[in-house]
Design an enzyme around this catalytic site. Structure first.
Site, PDB file in Angstrom:
ATOM      1  N   LYS A   1      91.673  39.280  34.303  1.00  0.00           N
ATOM      2  CA  LYS A   1      92.830  38.766  33.363  1.00  0.00           C
ATOM      3  C   LYS A   1      94.041  38.322  34.338  1.00  0.00           C
ATOM      4  CE  LYS A   1      91.247  40.145  28.961  1.00  0.00           C
ATOM      5  NZ  LYS A   1      90.179  40.902  29.254  1.00  0.00           N
TER       6      LYS A   1
HETATM    7  C1  LIG Z   1      88.920  40.463  28.852  1.00  0.00           C
HETATM    8  C2  LIG Z   1      87.797  41.007  29.570  1.00  0.00           C
HETATM    9  C3  LIG Z   1      86.444  40.393  29.298  1.00  0.00           C
HETATM   10  C4  LIG Z   1      86.258  39.307  28.485  1.00  0.00           C
HETATM   11  O1  LIG Z   1      86.674  38.044  28.425  1.00  0.00           O
HETATM   12  P1  LIG Z   1      86.847  36.976  27.544  1.00  0.00           P
HETATM   13  O2  LIG Z   1      87.734  35.805  28.024  1.00  0.00           O
HETATM   14  O3  LIG Z   1      87.495  37.611  26.144  1.00  0.00           O
HETATM   15  O4  LIG Z   1      85.240  36.746  27.093  1.00  0.00           O
HETATM   16  C5  LIG Z   1      85.213  40.848  30.107  1.00  0.00           C
HETATM   17  N1  LIG Z   1      85.448  41.665  31.083  1.00  0.00           N
HETATM   18  C6  LIG Z   1      86.632  42.484  31.330  1.00  0.00           C
HETATM   19  C7  LIG Z   1      86.774  43.544  32.326  1.00  0.00           C
HETATM   20  C8  LIG Z   1      87.826  41.984  30.707  1.00  0.00           C
HETATM   21  O5  LIG Z   1      88.998  42.463  30.835  1.00  0.00           O
END
Ligand SMILES: *Cc1c(COP(=O)(O)O)cnc(C)c1O
Length: 468
Positions: free
Chosen positions: A112
């Site tokens: 993120k």
């Molecule tokens: C948020 C997250 C995801 C999922 O990502 P999306 O964009 O919601 O599909 C996968 N792995 C981790 C570690 C995350 O923090």
């Protein structure tokens, strides 16, 4: 560039307006009116760019006139300067045609950061130009809160308040939020559950008077700018592996469909992406959709990959819009059916069109742990549970021999150390930068699960409301 809503009834907006609006006023999500197609000479020229320069180049046509080239470049350089790896998003070879792209070298050790670090700076720039301040309020059960805090800390135009359920997040996750010492960051531990925190945030957004007084905003995963910043690493990896002359596939551990949708945008721009593989945990609503054409809600099961424990993949609406021929009325109908009955269906033709690009695989916790163990034995690399799902899905679903598949590693294994140790017997270590996390002083306020109390706390501290 102009942006339209997936439900066809909201005003057409520019990039800066979309960034600040988040959700469209008709309940839909903003998408570009037309995605620019990149020519072969430009892909070739982009091969030699650094990650930060590539980010500015990829984002530029989408940003339009909202920022100058110099401002955009300054933002992407600042965003990725704090990453631990010189390549920002390094690729590791796991097998002949299997690569893993590590997206967890940012400040909070999860992917993120790749978008949030850009988003916080975009907000700051555009708000400064409008001489405006905003207050960001969010609820977190773990990862999103720390990424939002790191993105917004020390930003002049933003105050950020993150609610987490007291005693119900892991110590590493809590400390990643509460040890940030910035004057504009406020951690609130609510005596309640994650759902209580989320209800408080929803109630604050529903309270028009409060919302206006603090200029309430959010940095959630439906914000178009987050998707856009994620398009960059698909381009980055594909160029490293031979694009535009050579096709490539991606495998993505998916929850809200935000990450993998960015891959779809990259494909729409003309990047030769042969396939996009959706990896899910036991919460397999997407896997069931790609098998049957029916999107049907079920309960949420807690798993060892908690960032993918979701019931609704909000960003899927953006793909649906394309698959339904960009017909806002049809999307609105499907989403209304989904809200009312918890399900909707697409025609066999639409399903076939989706399956031409996407395939999916769901792994339960036992299979996820087995994948962590197997990859550790085969490669010596330690994957976190989310990343292991992506790698396992890549191995199972790779379509064409000779076409490399890149599995996205979305979190550092130390973030989910306990599950990883149970799976492969090795306790992953936090990177040196965070080694003293457990000794740093914490700042947080414990509040009861009471809307008025929380609103008063925010009002007294929000600079947008004149609180400080
Ligand atoms: C948020 C997250 C995801 C999922 O990502 P999306 O964009 O919601 O599909 C996968 N792995 C981790 C570690 C995350 O923090």
């Amino acid at each position: 560039m102009r942006y339209i809503s997936t439900r066809g009834e909201a005003p057409v907006l520019s990039f800066d307006e979309v960034l600040l609006a988040g959700l469209a006023s008709d309940g839909g999500l903003y998408v570009p009116q037309a995605v620019p197609v990149v020519d072969v000479a430009t892909w070739d020229a982009w091969r030699t760019l650094s990650y930060a320069d590539l980010a500015a180049a990829v984002m530029k046509p989408f940003v339009g006139g909202a920022l100058t080239d110099a401002e955009l470049s300054e933002i992407t350089h600042a965003a990725y300067a704090g990453f631990d790896h010189a390549a920002v998003a390094p690729l590791k070879q796991f097998d002949t045609d299997l690569w893993v792209m590590e997206l967890f070298h940012g400040p909070t050790l999860a992917f993120k950061d790749m978008a949030m670090q850009v988003l916080g700076r975009l907000f700051d720039n555009l708000l400064a130009k409008r001489q405006k301040r905003i207050t960001i309020v969010g609820a977190t059960s773990g990862d999103t809160g720390s990424a939002a805090i790191e993105a917004c800390r020390d930003r002049e135009a933003i105050d950020v308040f993150i609610l987490h359920p007291a005693g119900r997040v892991s110590e590493v996750q809590r400390r990643q939020m509460t040890t940030v010492s910035a004057q504009n960051v406020f951690n609130i531990a609510i005596k309640g559950t994650f759902d209580d925190c989320q209800d408080l945030v929803k109630s604050m957004f529903a309270d028009g008077n409060f919302r206006d007084r603090v200029s309430l905003s959010a940095v959630n995963s439906i914000n178009w700018a987050r998707v856009l910043a994620q398009v960059v690493y698909y381009v980055w990896a594909a160029l490293r592996l031979g694009a535009p002359d050579r096709a490539v596939g991606f495998s993505v551990p998916t929850g809200n469909f935000g990450n993998i949708f960015a891959g779809y945008v990259a494909k729409t721009m003309g990047l030769p992406i042969e396939q996009l593989i959706v990896g899910s945990n036991r919460n397999d609503i997407l896997t069931r959709f790609f098998a049957s054409g029916e999107m049907a809600m079920s309960e949420v099961f807690p798993t060892i990959s908690p960032s993918m424990d979701i019931q609704i993949s909000s960003n899927f609406e953006r793909l649906l819009f394309d698959m339904l021929g960009r017909d806002g009325t049809a999307v609105r109908g499907a989403m209304n059916r989904f809200r009312q009955s918890g399900r909707f269906e697409v025609s066999p033709e639409v399903l076939a069109r989706s399956r031409a690009v996407f395939s999916a695989l769901s792994l339960d916790d036992a299979k996820t742990k087995a994948a962590i163990k197997a990859e550790y034995k085969a490669t010596g690399e330690i994957l976190d549970p989310h990343s292991a799902i992506g790698v396992a899905a890549a191995r199972a679903r790779a379509k064409t021999p000779g076409v490399p598949v890149v599995a996205l590693a979305t979190a550092h294994p130390a973030k989910f150390g306990q599950a990883v140790e149970e799976a492969c017997g090795v306790a992953p270590k936090l990177p040196p930068r965070l080694a003293d996390l457990m000794d740093r002083p914490e700042r947080l306020t414990i509040l009861p699960n009471d809307l008025k109390t929380v609103e008063d706390y925010v009002l007294a501290r929000s600079r947008a409301a004149g609180g400080r």
